[in-house]
Design an enzyme around this catalytic site. Structure first.
Site, mmCIF file in Angstrom:
data_model
loop_
_atom_site.group_PDB
_atom_site.id
_atom_site.type_symbol
_atom_site.label_atom_id
_atom_site.label_comp_id
_atom_site.label_asym_id
_atom_site.label_seq_id
_atom_site.Cartn_x
_atom_site.Cartn_y
_atom_site.Cartn_z
ATOM 1 N N ASP A 19 20.526 -32.121 -46.420
ATOM 2 C CA ASP A 19 20.580 -31.915 -47.871
ATOM 3 C C ASP A 19 19.644 -32.888 -48.586
ATOM 4 O O ASP A 19 19.393 -33.993 -48.108
ATOM 5 C CB ASP A 19 22.034 -32.102 -48.351
ATOM 6 C CG ASP A 19 22.259 -31.480 -49.721
ATOM 7 O OD1 ASP A 19 21.441 -30.641 -50.149
ATOM 8 O OD2 ASP A 19 23.262 -31.845 -50.366
ATOM 9 N N ASN A 67 23.461 -19.873 -50.065
ATOM 10 C CA ASN A 67 22.113 -20.188 -50.549
ATOM 11 C C ASN A 67 21.363 -18.957 -51.077
ATOM 12 O O ASN A 67 20.331 -19.090 -51.733
ATOM 13 C CB ASN A 67 21.276 -20.891 -49.462
ATOM 14 C CG ASN A 67 21.682 -22.336 -49.204
ATOM 15 O OD1 ASN A 67 21.597 -22.837 -48.079
ATOM 16 N ND2 ASN A 67 22.114 -23.040 -50.239
HETATM 17 C C1 IPE Z 1 24.286 -27.133 -47.750
HETATM 18 O O1 IPE Z 1 23.514 -27.644 -48.773
HETATM 19 C C2 IPE Z 1 23.539 -26.053 -47.034
HETATM 20 C C3 IPE Z 1 22.366 -26.479 -46.271
HETATM 21 C C4 IPE Z 1 22.001 -27.709 -46.040
HETATM 22 C C5 IPE Z 1 21.596 -25.401 -45.727
HETATM 23 P P1 IPE Z 1 23.641 -27.107 -50.273
HETATM 24 O O2 IPE Z 1 22.693 -27.910 -51.077
HETATM 25 O O3 IPE Z 1 23.457 -25.626 -50.298
HETATM 26 O O4 IPE Z 1 25.157 -27.429 -50.615
HETATM 27 P P2 IPE Z 1 25.881 -27.651 -51.999
HETATM 28 O O5 IPE Z 1 25.499 -26.491 -52.878
HETATM 29 O O6 IPE Z 1 25.367 -28.935 -52.558
HETATM 30 O O7 IPE Z 1 27.329 -27.723 -51.671
HETATM 31 C C1 IPE Z 2 18.700 -28.717 -48.447
HETATM 32 O O1 IPE Z 2 18.105 -29.280 -49.557
HETATM 33 C C2 IPE Z 2 17.948 -27.510 -47.929
HETATM 34 C C3 IPE Z 2 18.637 -26.237 -48.133
HETATM 35 C C4 IPE Z 2 19.827 -26.052 -48.643
HETATM 36 C C5 IPE Z 2 17.907 -25.053 -47.716
HETATM 37 P P1 IPE Z 2 18.423 -28.729 -51.015
HETATM 38 O O2 IPE Z 2 17.442 -27.643 -51.333
HETATM 39 O O3 IPE Z 2 19.842 -28.358 -51.150
HETATM 40 O O4 IPE Z 2 18.105 -30.015 -51.889
HETATM 41 P P2 IPE Z 2 18.892 -30.524 -53.165
HETATM 42 O O5 IPE Z 2 20.332 -30.633 -52.788
HETATM 43 O O6 IPE Z 2 18.655 -29.503 -54.238
HETATM 44 O O7 IPE Z 2 18.273 -31.846 -53.477
HETATM 45 MG MG MG Z 3 21.540 -29.348 -51.751
#
Ligand code: IPE
Ligand code: IPE
Ligand code: MG
Length: 241
Positions: A19, A67
């Protein structure tokens, strides 16, 4: 790390909630996609490092069932990156004897993405080294529902009776069938939640959250996590030894 920690203090199965790619990029005045690109390189480096450490299974959360609610442009960038990643990485994983597997329903993915995943899995299927699970269009609830429905089908076919269903029967229907439970669950970027990841397999996982955004998650940061894991007391419901 291998020299420092005895094999008994090492996790057999490590899972990463990768994340913070977006925040990493925004902090630098870059597009979110730049964070995902850097994050893909971090993932590659980490997988290699886990293989060096002789870890049995590694699972990375690449795209959740939730997502899909992101902007279309970000989703298509991510799906394109999966294709590029495996074009580059599948042959290398093959040489390193890694087995690439996918957790999640690949059928709704764009065709080139699905094909790249299927090719990577097929190319490495006969390997015998570390299992590298890529959770793609994965959700823990969806996985549990799928397992329940597959067991129900077995009951309907007369292969099983409801009263005879064991934990092993259930686990055999999970995407991770045959692999150990998660010992160590790592989440980057400071958030303390599961976001649907491996809900069944993490029942007794040790959870370590680090403040670093995923693109900054280097092997040195992972070493720190492994030391913390080694210092934890895992009682698994029993009493202190
Ligand atoms: C969790 O991250 C999913 C992945 C790392 C693919 P998210 O960024 O989607 O999770 P939330 O929305 O903060 O819970
Ligand atoms: C994790 O990074 C990757 C995926 C969920 C695909 P994020 O895209 O969730 O990054 P933040 O949480 O917005 O910083
Ligand atoms: Mg995230």
């Amino acid at each position: 790390m291998r020299e420092v920690l005895p094999a008994s203090a090492m996790p057999r199965h490590v899972a990463f909630i990768m994340d913070g790619n977006g925040r990493w990029a925004t902090q630098r005045g870059l597009e979110r996609s730049a964070g995902h690109r850097k994050g893909a390189q971090t993932m590659l480096d980490l997988i290699e490092y886990c293989a060096d450490l002789a870890i049995e299974s590694v699972t990375v959360y690449a795209f959740s069932t939730e997502n899909w609610s992101r902007p279309k442009s970000e989703i298509s960038q991510l799906m394109g990156m999966v294709v590029d990643f495996f074009k580059k990485y599948a042959p290398r994983a093959g040489e390193r004897n890694l087995q690439i597997r996918f957790l999640g329903d690949l059928s709704p993915l764009p065709v080139p993405t699905r094909e790249a995943c299927e090719r990577a899995a097929a190319l490495t299927a006969k390997n015998t080294g570390m299992i590298c699970n890529i959770a793609l269009n994965y959700g823990g609830r969806a996985e549990i529902l799928r397992a329940a429905s597959r067991l129900a089908a077995q009951v309907q076919d007369g292969v099983l009776t409801p009263a005879a269903i064991t934990a092993a029967d259930f686990e055999a229907q999970l995407y991770t069938a045959g692999q150990p439970d998660v010992d160590l669950l790592v989440r980057t970027a400071g958030e303390c939640r599961l976001s649907g990841f491996l809900l069944y397999q993490c029942a007794y996982a040790e959870f370590v959250v680090v403040p670093e955004y995923w693109p900054d998650f280097t092997p040195a940061v992972f070493d720190r996590v492994l030391l913390e894991y080694a210092g934890r007391e895992r009682k698994m419901g029993g009493l202190k030894t």
